[in-house]
Design a protein around this motif. Structure first.
Motif, short mmCIF file in Angstrom:
data_model
loop_
_atom_site.label_atom_id
_atom_site.label_comp_id
_atom_site.label_asym_id
_atom_site.label_seq_id
_atom_site.Cartn_x
_atom_site.Cartn_y
_atom_site.Cartn_z
N GLU A 267 0.82 -1.21 0.00
CA GLU A 267 0.00 0.00 0.00
C GLU A 267 0.86 1.26 0.00
N ASP A 268 1.93 1.26 0.81
CA ASP A 268 2.81 2.42 0.86
C ASP A 268 3.56 2.61 -0.45
N GLN A 269 3.97 1.50 -1.06
CA GLN A 269 4.68 1.60 -2.33
C GLN A 269 3.79 2.18 -3.42
N TYR A 270 2.52 1.70 -3.48
CA TYR A 270 1.61 2.21 -4.50
C TYR A 270 1.23 3.67 -4.21
N ALA A 271 1.13 4.02 -2.94
CA ALA A 271 0.83 5.42 -2.60
C ALA A 271 1.99 6.33 -3.02
N ALA A 272 3.20 5.87 -2.78
CA ALA A 272 4.37 6.65 -3.18
C ALA A 272 4.45 6.77 -4.70
N LEU A 273 4.12 5.67 -5.41
CA LEU A 273 4.12 5.72 -6.87
C LEU A 273 3.07 6.69 -7.38
N ALA A 274 1.89 6.68 -6.75
CA ALA A 274 0.83 7.60 -7.17
C ALA A 274 1.26 9.05 -6.95
N ALA A 275 1.93 9.30 -5.82
CA ALA A 275 2.40 10.67 -5.54
C ALA A 275 3.50 11.07 -6.51
N LEU A 276 4.38 10.13 -6.84
CA LEU A 276 5.46 10.42 -7.79
C LEU A 276 4.89 10.69 -9.17
N THR A 277 3.87 9.92 -9.55
CA THR A 277 3.24 10.12 -10.86
C THR A 277 2.56 11.49 -10.93
N GLU A 278 1.90 11.88 -9.84
CA GLU A 278 1.27 13.20 -9.81
C GLU A 278 2.32 14.31 -9.88
N PHE A 279 3.44 14.08 -9.21
CA PHE A 279 4.56 15.04 -9.27
C PHE A 279 5.03 15.22 -10.71
N VAL A 280 5.18 14.11 -11.43
CA VAL A 280 5.63 14.18 -12.82
C VAL A 280 4.55 14.80 -13.70
N ARG A 281 3.28 14.51 -13.41
CA ARG A 281 2.19 15.11 -14.19
C ARG A 281 2.26 16.63 -14.14
N GLU A 282 2.50 17.17 -12.95
CA GLU A 282 2.62 18.63 -12.82
C GLU A 282 3.85 19.14 -13.56
N LEU A 283 4.92 18.34 -13.53
CA LEU A 283 6.14 18.73 -14.24
C LEU A 283 5.93 18.73 -15.75
N VAL A 284 5.14 17.77 -16.25
CA VAL A 284 4.82 17.71 -17.68
C VAL A 284 4.09 18.97 -18.12
N THR A 285 3.16 19.44 -17.30
CA THR A 285 2.42 20.66 -17.61
C THR A 285 3.37 21.84 -17.76
N VAL A 286 4.34 21.91 -16.85
CA VAL A 286 5.32 22.99 -16.91
C VAL A 286 6.16 22.87 -18.18
N LYS A 287 6.57 21.64 -18.52
CA LYS A 287 7.43 21.43 -19.70
C LYS A 287 6.69 21.76 -21.00
N ARG A 288 5.41 21.45 -21.05
CA ARG A 288 4.64 21.79 -22.25
C ARG A 288 4.61 23.30 -22.46
N ALA A 289 4.46 24.03 -21.36
CA ALA A 289 4.35 25.49 -21.46
C ALA A 289 5.70 26.14 -21.73
N ALA A 290 6.75 25.57 -21.14
CA ALA A 290 8.08 26.17 -21.29
C ALA A 290 9.12 25.05 -21.39
N PRO A 291 9.28 24.46 -22.60
CA PRO A 291 10.22 23.34 -22.76
C PRO A 291 11.66 23.76 -22.46
N THR A 292 12.41 22.81 -21.92
CA THR A 292 13.83 23.01 -21.68
C THR A 292 14.58 21.86 -22.36
N ASP A 293 15.89 21.88 -22.26
CA ASP A 293 16.71 20.88 -22.94
C ASP A 293 16.82 19.63 -22.07
#
Length: 409
Positions: free
Chosen positions: A192-218
């Motif tokens: 349960e803790d592993q899946y919760a951490a994975l869900a939080a990590l995925t949400e973290f990356v989802r927010e990062l993807v939004t930032v990258k779409r708006a302002a791509p970097t190298d």
């Protein structure tokens, strides 16, 4: 004269709970029982905790054949787990973006999009940056002085910084990423803790993807936002790459340093011959086999090394036993940095062979020689038996590695 009838050896009783974890007091060696199992039957019947009758593969030939055969599935939900999982009777499907738990055509589509971004040339181009990060952390170790934990000071932060830079994780958010990724890879944590951490990590990356779409970097994640991948796929693949690119290499640096400290002649050879780095890394990968166990499920009847594996049967693959098979590697229990260890299965084999293996190789080729060159008197600060190893985890390694060295005035 009549021909004598051929003699067929009786099939041994199925294995119940074959040894998978490293024994106490032997931090680098697979369980001794694996050698006997491999010698008698490299592919042997196994009874799983849920009663399923499947197989256990220990021979190098059998393991590589199964990993390379697309008639064996990597889908988690088709497999029976080799150890009991409290509260779970079946495995859930792979989370979106987890490339280790899917088959073609989904796997082919993801792999095609990513493979060109992990080429040998591109990863070797990162060597200069790996050297900079490594030197920075060795400088910090020197300033702190003898008597520190090598995992915290070196083995973990070097690959963490590299994977963060590769994917474009902002510096202010890297500590949070490392905390989440550590829980995802912690086999001692609850499911349960592993899946919760994975869900939080995925949400973290989802927010990062939004930032990258708006302002791509190298960086790699910005590159991926220009592909056909959906937001959910980008978030899943990004979190998968972040966690996979950290835990494996961090454990190889930590455990590799422990192994070299325990084999001083090999450490001296690496220190005196910089050209030995490539061979040394391959031998350490083979010898240590930190990803010690794999699994596959037969999609149809398949014959492997003269043995029929029927559709629906699960095969547990002992990668650590395959990498110590004397039929492939003479004197396999010896650590010999000058050995030609090509053909090992430390990164798997076939279509699921580790996508980031070239990045891992670059990091190891730089980090381990640099460590022993900078600190030629590096040694354990505690007896070897007091080094805490990762026991019931999918990736083997050390939790901490207390080290010291002589300070030259």
């Amino acid at each position: 004269m009549r021909n004598e009838p051929s003699i067929t050896l009786p099939e041994p009783a199925p294995l119940d709970g074959p040894p998978l974890e490293r024994p106490q007091g032997c931090p680098f060696d697979p369980p001794a029982e694996l050698a006997g199992i491999r010698e008698s039957r490299p592919l042997r019947r196994m009874r799983y905790p849920d009663g399923h009758l499947g197989w256990f593969a220990t021979g190098h030939s059998a393991v590589r054949a199964i990993l390379a055969d697309r008639r064996f599935s990597s889908r988690y939900e088709l497999m029976h787990f080799p150890v009991a999982l409290p509260g779970l009777t079946t495995l859930p499907p792979a989370p979106l973006g987890d490339m280790t738990g899917i088959d073609p055509p989904e796997h082919t589509r993801y792999r095609r999009l990513l493979a060109g971004k992990f080429t040998v040339r591109r990863m070797r181009a990162l060597t200069a940056r790996v050297e900079e990060i490594t030197a920075d952390h060795l400088d910090a170790m020197e300033r702190e002085g003898p008597g520190l934990d090598l995992v915290t000071a070196y083995a973990h932060p070097v690959p963490a910084l590299m994977i963060c830079e590769l994917l474009g994780v902002p510096e202010a958010e890297r500590a949070e990423f490392r905390r989440r990724a550590a829980t995802v890879g912690d086999g001692s944590a609850s499911v349960e803790d592993q899946y919760a951490a994975l869900a939080a990590l995925t949400e973290f990356v989802r927010e990062l993807v939004t930032v990258k779409r708006a302002a791509p970097t190298d960086d790699l994640l910005s590159d991926l936002t220009t592909t056909e991948l959906t937001e959910d796929e980008l978030a899943g693949i990004g979190s998968f790459l972040l966690s996979a690119g950290l835990d494996t290499t961090a454990n190889m640096i930590g455990l590799g340093a422990f192994a070299l400290l325990s084999h001083p002649a090999q450490a001296a050879a690496l220190r005196s011959d910089p050209g030995l780095a490539d061979q040394a890394v391959e031998e350490l990968l083979r010898y240590l086999s930190i990803a010690h166990t794999g699994m596959r499920a037969a999609l149809e009847d398949v014959e492997v090394d003269g043995t029929l594996i029927k559709a629906g049967e699960t095969v547990t693959l002992s990668l650590q036993a395959a990498n110590r098979d004397p039929d492939r590697f003479p004197e396999p229990d010896a650590l010999d940095l000058r050995r030609g260890a090509t053909g090992h299965v430390a990164f798997g084999h076939g279509i699921h062979q580790c996508l980031g293996q070239q990045l891992a190789r670059v990091e190891l080729r730089v980090a381990l020689p640099a460590l022993f060159t900078r600190f030629p008197t590096l040694r354990l600060a505690v007896p070897p038996e007091e080094v805490p190893t990762r026991g019931p985890m999918s990736l083997y390694g050390v939790h901490r590695l207390p080290v010291t060295w002589d300070v030259v005035a």
